[in-house]
Design a protein around this motif. Sequence first.
Motif, PDB file in Angstrom:
ATOM      1  N   VAL A   1      49.160  50.500 -27.515  1.00  0.00           N
ATOM      2  CA  VAL A   1      49.459  51.227 -28.748  1.00  0.00           C
ATOM      3  C   VAL A   1      48.174  51.402 -29.546  1.00  0.00           C
ATOM      4  O   VAL A   1      47.293  50.533 -29.526  1.00  0.00           O
ATOM      5  CB  VAL A   1      50.543  50.487 -29.573  1.00  0.00           C
ATOM      6  N   ARG A   2      48.070  52.531 -30.223  1.00  0.00           N
ATOM      7  CA  ARG A   2      46.901  52.792 -31.070  1.00  0.00           C
ATOM      8  C   ARG A   2      47.333  53.516 -32.330  1.00  0.00           C
ATOM      9  O   ARG A   2      48.448  54.029 -32.427  1.00  0.00           O
ATOM     10  CB  ARG A   2      45.828  53.544 -30.310  1.00  0.00           C
ATOM     11  N   GLU A   3      46.432  53.555 -33.264  1.00  0.00           N
ATOM     12  CA  GLU A   3      46.696  54.125 -34.591  1.00  0.00           C
ATOM     13  C   GLU A   3      47.332  55.511 -34.506  1.00  0.00           C
ATOM     14  O   GLU A   3      48.254  55.823 -35.261  1.00  0.00           O
ATOM     15  CB  GLU A   3      45.377  54.190 -35.370  1.00  0.00           C
ATOM     16  N   THR A   4      46.876  56.341 -33.590  1.00  0.00           N
ATOM     17  CA  THR A   4      47.370  57.717 -33.498  1.00  0.00           C
ATOM     18  C   THR A   4      48.826  57.813 -33.022  1.00  0.00           C
ATOM     19  O   THR A   4      49.414  58.886 -33.089  1.00  0.00           O
ATOM     20  CB  THR A   4      46.467  58.547 -32.564  1.00  0.00           C
ATOM     21  N   ASP A   5      49.405  56.705 -32.555  1.00  0.00           N
ATOM     22  CA  ASP A   5      50.810  56.704 -32.129  1.00  0.00           C
ATOM     23  C   ASP A   5      51.778  56.566 -33.299  1.00  0.00           C
ATOM     24  O   ASP A   5      52.978  56.777 -33.138  1.00  0.00           O
ATOM     25  CB  ASP A   5      51.080  55.540 -31.162  1.00  0.00           C
ATOM     26  N   GLY A   6      51.276  56.190 -34.470  1.00  0.00           N
ATOM     27  CA  GLY A   6      52.121  55.785 -35.582  1.00  0.00           C
ATOM     28  C   GLY A   6      53.216  56.752 -35.969  1.00  0.00           C
ATOM     29  O   GLY A   6      54.406  56.401 -35.956  1.00  0.00           O
TER      30      GLY A   6
ATOM     31  N   LEU B   1      50.319  42.068 -27.011  1.00  0.00           N
ATOM     32  CA  LEU B   1      49.891  43.407 -26.606  1.00  0.00           C
ATOM     33  C   LEU B   1      51.092  44.326 -26.701  1.00  0.00           C
ATOM     34  O   LEU B   1      52.173  44.007 -26.201  1.00  0.00           O
ATOM     35  CB  LEU B   1      49.394  43.409 -25.161  1.00  0.00           C
ATOM     36  N   GLY B   2      50.905  45.467 -27.344  1.00  0.00           N
ATOM     37  CA  GLY B   2      51.953  46.468 -27.411  1.00  0.00           C
ATOM     38  C   GLY B   2      51.550  47.679 -26.586  1.00  0.00           C
ATOM     39  O   GLY B   2      50.401  48.116 -26.641  1.00  0.00           O
ATOM     40  N   PHE B   3      52.496  48.213 -25.844  1.00  0.00           N
ATOM     41  CA  PHE B   3      52.238  49.371 -24.986  1.00  0.00           C
ATOM     42  C   PHE B   3      53.234  50.479 -25.297  1.00  0.00           C
ATOM     43  O   PHE B   3      54.423  50.221 -25.473  1.00  0.00           O
ATOM     44  CB  PHE B   3      52.383  49.003 -23.507  1.00  0.00           C
ATOM     45  N   VAL B   4      52.748  51.689 -25.353  1.00  0.00           N
ATOM     46  CA  VAL B   4      53.586  52.864 -25.537  1.00  0.00           C
ATOM     47  C   VAL B   4      53.724  53.543 -24.177  1.00  0.00           C
ATOM     48  O   VAL B   4      52.723  53.755 -23.474  1.00  0.00           O
ATOM     49  CB  VAL B   4      52.962  53.830 -26.574  1.00  0.00           C
ATOM     50  N   ALA B   5      54.964  53.867 -23.827  1.00  0.00           N
ATOM     51  CA  ALA B   5      55.240  54.557 -22.568  1.00  0.00           C
ATOM     52  C   ALA B   5      55.577  56.009 -22.881  1.00  0.00           C
ATOM     53  O   ALA B   5      56.425  56.293 -23.729  1.00  0.00           O
ATOM     54  CB  ALA B   5      56.404  53.883 -21.850  1.00  0.00           C
ATOM     55  N   ARG B   6      54.880  56.919 -22.200  1.00  0.00           N
ATOM     56  CA  ARG B   6      55.098  58.355 -22.400  1.00  0.00           C
ATOM     57  C   ARG B   6      55.478  59.013 -21.075  1.00  0.00           C
ATOM     58  O   ARG B   6      54.898  58.704 -20.034  1.00  0.00           O
ATOM     59  CB  ARG B   6      53.838  59.013 -22.952  1.00  0.00           C
ATOM     60  N   GLU B   7      56.403  59.935 -21.169  1.00  0.00           N
ATOM     61  CA  GLU B   7      56.773  60.724 -20.002  1.00  0.00           C
ATOM     62  C   GLU B   7      55.576  61.603 -19.656  1.00  0.00           C
ATOM     63  O   GLU B   7      54.997  62.253 -20.537  1.00  0.00           O
ATOM     64  CB  GLU B   7      58.015  61.563 -20.331  1.00  0.00           C
ATOM     65  N   ARG B   8      55.167  61.575 -18.406  1.00  0.00           N
ATOM     66  CA  ARG B   8      53.928  62.238 -17.992  1.00  0.00           C
ATOM     67  C   ARG B   8      53.914  63.727 -18.318  1.00  0.00           C
ATOM     68  O   ARG B   8      52.936  64.234 -18.863  1.00  0.00           O
ATOM     69  CB  ARG B   8      53.703  62.035 -16.492  1.00  0.00           C
TER      70      ARG B   8
END
Length: 173
Positions: free
Chosen positions: A10-15, A55-62
């Motif tokens: 996860v990063r700031e731009t995901d907010g 650790l946080g991870f964001v999952a995105r559909e490709r």
Amino acid sequence: MKPRVLVRPVRETDGVELVAANLASIDVHEPWVYPCRDAAGFQAYLARSDGERSLGFVARERESGQIVGVVNINEIVRGLFQSAYLGYYGMAGWQGRGLMREAVAQVITHAFGTLGLHRLEANIQPGNAPSRALAQRLGFRQEGYSPRYLKIGGEWRDHERWAILAEEWHAPL
């Protein structure tokens, strides 16, 4: 086969997008999880995802790039333990496609490979059938039952303890 899901920290731009996805998924999440629903909540989540203990991870559909879920590795303990807790939740509209299975599998592979962990434990409320089924499909075994284990949504809730060891992990194809 090319993964259908891209998983990254996860990063700031995901907010903004993550908060919006969480708000749109309240009916799917409650009463199982209450993730960030505003900018302050997101900043707290981002701060907790420090890379040391969590650790946080964001999952995105490709194809679309849309957020399909979140996977977290929490309370990482090093030394003789080399263990952590695994948490995950999917977003409304993406259920039943196996995307969270792919996302969680990628994070488990990272935990046992890159991070060198030995054990992951997922604590799941007994009535959360989709999360229980996902843990089972990924090879977790139920180790026990903990009454009033975690405070979620303002209430102490019972949880089943599911776990997997590094040597038991076989990433699904």
